[in-house]
Design a protein around this motif. Structure first.
Motif, PDB file in Angstrom:
ATOM      1  N   THR A  77      84.110   0.071   3.989  1.00  0.00           N
ATOM      2  CA  THR A  77      83.699   1.224   4.804  1.00  0.00           C
ATOM      3  C   THR A  77      82.902   2.244   4.007  1.00  0.00           C
ATOM      4  O   THR A  77      82.307   3.149   4.592  1.00  0.00           O
ATOM      5  N   GLU A  78      82.918   2.114   2.683  1.00  0.00           N
ATOM      6  CA  GLU A  78      82.259   3.053   1.769  1.00  0.00           C
ATOM      7  C   GLU A  78      82.886   4.443   1.833  1.00  0.00           C
ATOM      8  O   GLU A  78      82.249   5.443   1.483  1.00  0.00           O
ATOM      9  N   ALA A  79      84.113   4.508   2.306  1.00  0.00           N
ATOM     10  CA  ALA A  79      84.831   5.784   2.346  1.00  0.00           C
ATOM     11  C   ALA A  79      85.412   6.097   0.968  1.00  0.00           C
ATOM     12  O   ALA A  79      85.799   5.206   0.218  1.00  0.00           O
ATOM     13  N   VAL A  80      85.474   7.398   0.651  1.00  0.00           N
ATOM     14  CA  VAL A  80      86.013   7.871  -0.629  1.00  0.00           C
ATOM     15  C   VAL A  80      87.149   8.838  -0.338  1.00  0.00           C
ATOM     16  O   VAL A  80      87.027   9.730   0.516  1.00  0.00           O
ATOM     17  N   ASP A  81      88.273   8.668  -1.040  1.00  0.00           N
ATOM     18  CA  ASP A  81      89.410   9.581  -0.890  1.00  0.00           C
ATOM     19  C   ASP A  81      90.063   9.722  -2.263  1.00  0.00           C
ATOM     20  O   ASP A  81      90.933   8.942  -2.641  1.00  0.00           O
ATOM     21  N   MET A  82      89.619  10.730  -3.023  1.00  0.00           N
ATOM     22  CA  MET A  82      90.095  10.910  -4.388  1.00  0.00           C
ATOM     23  C   MET A  82      90.402  12.379  -4.642  1.00  0.00           C
ATOM     24  O   MET A  82      89.875  13.268  -3.961  1.00  0.00           O
ATOM     25  N   ALA A  83      91.252  12.595  -5.625  1.00  0.00           N
ATOM     26  CA  ALA A  83      91.595  13.959  -6.029  1.00  0.00           C
ATOM     27  C   ALA A  83      91.685  14.013  -7.547  1.00  0.00           C
ATOM     28  O   ALA A  83      92.256  13.113  -8.180  1.00  0.00           O
ATOM     29  N   GLY A 118      85.793  13.461  -1.056  1.00  0.00           N
ATOM     30  CA  GLY A 118      85.928  12.657   0.151  1.00  0.00           C
ATOM     31  C   GLY A 118      84.580  12.237   0.692  1.00  0.00           C
ATOM     32  O   GLY A 118      83.580  12.190  -0.029  1.00  0.00           O
ATOM     33  N   GLY A 119      84.559  11.931   1.986  1.00  0.00           N
ATOM     34  CA  GLY A 119      83.318  11.497   2.613  1.00  0.00           C
ATOM     35  C   GLY A 119      83.055  10.019   2.377  1.00  0.00           C
ATOM     36  O   GLY A 119      83.963   9.199   2.316  1.00  0.00           O
ATOM     37  N   HIS A 120      81.769   9.679   2.217  1.00  0.00           N
ATOM     38  CA  HIS A 120      81.346   8.300   2.017  1.00  0.00           C
ATOM     39  C   HIS A 120      80.324   8.226   0.888  1.00  0.00           C
ATOM     40  O   HIS A 120      79.843   9.264   0.408  1.00  0.00           O
ATOM     41  N   PHE A 121      80.002   7.019   0.470  1.00  0.00           N
ATOM     42  CA  PHE A 121      79.034   6.851  -0.616  1.00  0.00           C
ATOM     43  C   PHE A 121      77.746   7.613  -0.311  1.00  0.00           C
ATOM     44  O   PHE A 121      77.163   8.236  -1.195  1.00  0.00           O
ATOM     45  N   ALA A 122      77.307   7.532   0.942  1.00  0.00           N
ATOM     46  CA  ALA A 122      76.032   8.147   1.301  1.00  0.00           C
ATOM     47  C   ALA A 122      76.107   9.668   1.283  1.00  0.00           C
ATOM     48  O   ALA A 122      75.136  10.333   0.930  1.00  0.00           O
ATOM     49  N   GLN A 123      77.271  10.244   1.668  1.00  0.00           N
ATOM     50  CA  GLN A 123      77.438  11.697   1.725  1.00  0.00           C
ATOM     51  C   GLN A 123      78.820  12.077   1.203  1.00  0.00           C
ATOM     52  O   GLN A 123      79.729  12.388   1.975  1.00  0.00           O
ATOM     53  N   PRO A 124      79.004  12.054  -0.105  1.00  0.00           N
ATOM     54  CA  PRO A 124      80.298  12.477  -0.661  1.00  0.00           C
ATOM     55  C   PRO A 124      80.482  13.977  -0.458  1.00  0.00           C
ATOM     56  O   PRO A 124      79.523  14.746  -0.453  1.00  0.00           O
TER      57      PRO A 124
END
Length: 690
Positions: free
Chosen positions: A582-588, A608-614
């Motif tokens: 999904t190219e989703a990002v969820d990091m802290a 957060g967000g995605h690769f295209a728009q973190p």
């Protein structure tokens, strides 16, 4: 009494015999005279009648000898005028063999030729004069490229077409059809009117036509620039231009024979929209290109077409070198190429992006054009599996510099091999920001879906130079980074292979220095940041003892395992992960100070967000909660008490750098006192990354 010789009968007979030729000589002479009389009589009869009465005999004899049906529908003449054989036929037709698709090898509305008789038996055929109107020729090879329609041979083996010597000619309304199912090639050509006299026919002979090569249609325009030499059967100066696959191809050179290109150097040039469209005609797959212009020398030897001295451009990049195409049992492409400067946009097709879309709309739009979903950057263009299994290839490509605003890349060396559907880029090496990257990439389309292997290794690289394009200055930063990406996945696209991949990603930072500004922003230590800003010490470096940014990848989901950076002032840790699917990002990320600090947020920074728009969440819920607690303390106690919520007691535990520098997983990490760390997670995301 003596008798006289005149009255002696014996002497008289002897004298008579002495005055006459021997009998055999008289017989030979009479035969020769008779033959001359007969030949003259035949010549005279033929000359008077013009041999019209021989039409049926001609059809029967030639049909029997050639095993083809030969028919003359109209006027027929065959005679010597006076010593040259004159042949006139209206409505002449010569049939093709039974295996051919078209019925007639040759037909003509009107044919008038004067031929050297002995040339029909010995040497090259010589035609003194030729008048041809309404001619139509059909030249075909069989499916195995063994027999052809123009070779009248008992062994069935097709021979190259031999152009006769022609003295004078007048050719009008003449067309030629050529087909070779083995290639396959089909062409319909029209010959412009030709008027020749004394072996001179002007400056050029024009040929126009159309056809198809494999499944690609083309148009053709050609000129014989030395037609007089062509008619004399010597060299042929040829210029030809073809339009096909959104490209224009020019060919020029001097041929020893009209259809003989074996071993002859030809000048070729191609100018078109996309080089991959042109090579696709012969079932060769290469990445898409922008507009290209190339020129080279072409020499054909047997089944191999070799292009040398190649120079040109594609997009904003240059290209030189040589390559060959061998049309054997399997098509084989061999190339050695050199590029001095490669524009980063022209490199986009190597991972499945359309370079024109990248240039005008960006990577996200290019990913969408490849079939990817909204706001994704991983390309979803399918590998040309069927085509990759139809040809083999080897490539050695050297690239000097890649023009890029962000990451400086140079000295690329690519070795490519393609063997029956298994494509290997091994090794692929390049220099990036004074560091070296070596990689081995394998795309095995023989397995379904394709088995894809990624192994990318980054040698020690200066971080300041590497990140300079993203706003990090080189000055004051001495830290370096090295790492490795090793993944295995299945799929016929880059996206699918990564979405199913498993493996590990790890980048290690040995001892070095970074700007204070960078570390303080990560920690949100507002007190130290503001104090150093007023003291003019924002560029004072701090020491990085060791750092590790690593992920374990399972079925396309990457979990931090671990993220741990130990500096002289704080310890940065990270949790969470991302999804290749999904190219989703969820990091802290969290930074704990080693020393007491006032105004330290000490709360995670979210990514957060995605690769295209973190999306960077600097004001995290934890930070807002601490701010609320501070306001509450200020209300119920004193304003000074409200500051206690932002005080960092400086209790961060220093990391043992051994496991960090070894790239060990989270469960192997230790504090500097040898105790297991409980702040770096366990190599799994806390929740599924959507």
């Amino acid at each position: 009494m003596e008798t006289s010789a005149a009255t002696d009968p014996e002497l008289s007979a002897a004298g008579m015999h002495a005055g006459r030729s021997p009998r055999w000589q008289r017989i030979a002479r009479n035969i020769i005279l008779g033959m001359i009389v007969v030949v003259f009589a035949v010549w005279l009869v033929l000359f008077i009648t013009k041999g019209r009465f021989l039409r049926h005999s001609f059809e029967t004899a030639t049909s029997s000898l050639s095993q083809r049906k030969i028919h003359v529908a109209g006027d027929f003449q065959l005679y010597f005028a006076p010593f040259r054989l004159k042949f006139v036929a209206d409505g002449l037709s010569i049939s093709n063999p039974g295996w051919a698709k078209d019925r007639a090898l040759f037909s003509a509305r009107h044919l008038d030729a004067r031929v050297a008789p002995l040339s029909l038996i010995f040497g090259q055929r010589h035609i003194y004069s030729l008048v041809l109107d309404g001619g139509k020729g059909d030249f075909e090879w069989d499916a195995q490229h063994v027999r052809n329609t123009w070779t009248f041979a008992s062994d069935g083996q097709g021979k190259p077409f031999a152009m006769p010597n022609i003295g004078t000619a007048s050719i009008t309304d003449t067309h030629v059809h050529y087909s070779d199912p083995a290639m396959p090639l089909m062409a319909d050509l029209a010959i412009a009117p030709i008027t020749a006299s004394n072996t001179h026919i002007g400056h050029s002979v024009g040929i126009t036509g159309s056809g198809s090569f494999r499944t690609t249609p083309f148009r053709l325009s050609a000129r014989l620039l030395s037609p007089n030499a062509t008619l004399a059967g010597t060299t042929n100066r040829l210029e030809a231009r073809a339009w096909a696959a959104n490209s224009v191809i020019d060919v020029s050179g001097t041929l020893p024979g009209l259809t003989d290109i074996e071993g002859v150097p030809l000048d070729v040039a191609a100018d078109g929209r996309d080089m991959s469209e042109l090579l696709k005609v012969i079932d060769v797959a290469i990445p898409q290109t922008r507009h290209y212009k190339l020129k080279a020398k072409l020499v054909k030897r047997g089944d191999t077409y070799r292009f040398t001295e190649m120079t040109g451009t594609f997009g904003q990049s240059d290209l030189a070198g040589q390559f060959s195409i061998t049309n054997g049992k399997r098509l084989k492409l061999d190339a050695a190429l050199v590029t001095k400067r490669l524009d980063i946009i022209d490199a986009a097709p190597f991972i499945g992006y359309n370079p024109d879309v990248v240039a005008t709309k960006g990577a996200v739009a290019a990913a969408a054009a490849s079939g990817a979903g909204s706001q994704r950057v991983l390309p979803d263009a399918s590998l040309p599996v069927a085509m990759l299994q139809r040809f083999d290839a080897s490539l050695d490509w050297k690239i000097g510099i890649v023009r890029s605003r962000n990451v400086p890349v140079s000295d690329i060396s690519l070795a490519l091999s393609l063997d029956r559907g298994r494509l290997a880029l091994s090794p692929l090496t390049f220099s990036m920001a004074r560091g070296d990257v070596s990689s081995d990439l394998v795309f095995d389309t023989r397995e379904r879906p394709s088995a894809i292997h990624y192994d990318i290794r980054l040698a020690s690289t200066p971080m300041g130079r590497l990140l300079a394009g993203y706003g990090v200055a080189d000055s004051g930063t001495t830290g370096t980074i090295h790492g490795r990406i090793k993944l295995d996945g299945r799929g016929d696209t880059i996206h699918d292979s990564l979405a199913s991949a498993s493996g590990r990603i790890a980048f290690v930072m040995p001892h070095g220095t970074l700007w204070t500004q960078n570390a303080q922003l990560a920690e949100l230590d507002l007190g130290t940041f503001v104090s150093k800003m007023f003291q003019g010490k924002l560029k004072k470096p701090i020491e990085v003892n060791c750092g590790l940014i690593a992920f374990t990848v399972r079925n396309g989901k990457a979990a931090a395992d671990p993220i741990l950076i130990d500096t002289s002032k704080n310890v940065v840790t990270g949790r969470g992960g991302f999804s290749f699917d999904t190219e989703a990002v969820d990091m802290a990320f969290r930074a704990d100070g080693k020393k007491f600090s006032l105004f330290s947020g000490q709360s995670p920074v979210g990514l957060g967000g995605h690769f295209a728009q973190p999306k960077l969440q600097v004001i995290s819920p934890q930070l807002l909660g601490r701010a609320g607690a501070g306001i509450g303390l200020a209300v119920v106690a004193t304003p000074v008490a409200g500051l206690l919520a932002f005080v960092d007691p400086g209790d961060a535990k220093s990391a043992a750098c051994g496991p960090v520098l070894a790239g060990a997983r989270a469960n192997a990490q230790r504090t500097s006192k040898g105790k297991p760390r409980d702040d770096v997670g366990h190599g799994q995301t806390d929740k599924v990354v959507d």
